[in-house]
Write an enzyme that holds these catalytic residues in place. Structure first.
Site: not given
Ligand code: PGA
Length: 255
Positions: A13-15, A98, A100, A170, A176, A216, A237-238
């Protein structure tokens, strides 16, 4: 993972990261590293990166996903993107709900449900995110909340359609933050979501649904997380922004 009854899926998930040119470069770097994976490999990218990503992934085992979808087919919804637009570009997956989106853009369990249905109606596979905040966990509501969110998201989704659904547990406090749920916490959270599915669709159906862990997850902890029976891969993500790290996670889910 339990590969006997369900597919393992590792999804990036590149956001809000990477331009189209950067997307192309990162996918070119990733392609040889994830070739031959024994799991589904998906990259969910910003809307404007989709054409470049689909083109770059052509002929590889990488599937392209979007990061959101609107619940209406068309109309006066400035700034939103409909399912048929994504489908036409070659998108196969879409992240829905998500945390966010829930936290910053007012997504509710109801809109998450509607967006999931819109994805399925357009032949897209929703990756539906559920997860508790730290406060909810500390108050002891994790199980109640995960079951509620899972059931709400799947309202009016048929058992047949469920075959195309991926759930991502999640925990909000792990996204994150560098704080990963322990493998046992991940397994338990995923298990609550699976129980909710079993309560609605029956145990046999629930055993076939892919439930990822996200928060994470990285090259160091992926092995331990996917070793848990209820953890059928991850939403990353990251670590999905680094080809090498992402490929190590894919390898962990390929075992
Ligand atoms: P993270 O993000 O891996 O950077 O914690 C996961 C996610 O938000 O899907």
């Amino acid at each position: 993972m339990n590969k006997a009854t369900r597919k393992a899926v590792i999804a990036g998930n590149w956001k809000m990261n990477k331009t189209p040119a950067e997307a192309k470069a990162l996918i070119e770097e990733m392609k040889p590293l994830v070739a031959g994976a024994d799991c589904e490999v998906v990259l969910c990218v910003p809307f404007v990166d989709i054409p470049a990503a689909v083109e770059a992934a052509k002929g590889s085992n990488i599937k392209i996903g979007a990061e959101n979808i609107h619940f209406k087919a068309s109309g006066a919804y400035t700034g939103e993107i409909a399912g048929n637009m994504l489908k036409e570009l070659g998108v196969e997956y879409v992240v829905v709900g998500h945390s966010e989106r829930r936290q910053y853009f007012g997504e509710t369990d109801q809109t998450v449900n509607l967006r999931s249905l819109a994805a399925l109606e357009n032949g897209l596979k929703p990756i539906i995110c559920v997860g508790e905040t730290l406060e909810q966990r500390e108050l002891g509501y994790t199980e109640t909340l995960l079951k509620f969110q899972t059931k709400m998201a799947l309202t009016n989704v048929s058992a047949e359609q469920l075959k195309d659904v991926v759930i991502a547990y999640e925990p909000v406090w792990a996204i994150g933050t560098g704080v990963t749920a322990t493998a046992d916490q991940a397994d338990e959270g995923n298990g609550f979501s699976r129980e909710a599915i079993a309560e609605v669709y029956g145990k046999d159906v629930a055993e076939t649904v892919t439930i990822q862990y996200g928060g994470s997850m990285n090259a160091k902890n992926a092995d331990e997380l996917v070793a848990k029976v209820n953890v059928d891969g991850g939403l990353i993500g990251g670590a999905s922004l680094k080809a090498e790290d992402f490929s190590i996670i894919v390898k962990a889910a390929s075992k």
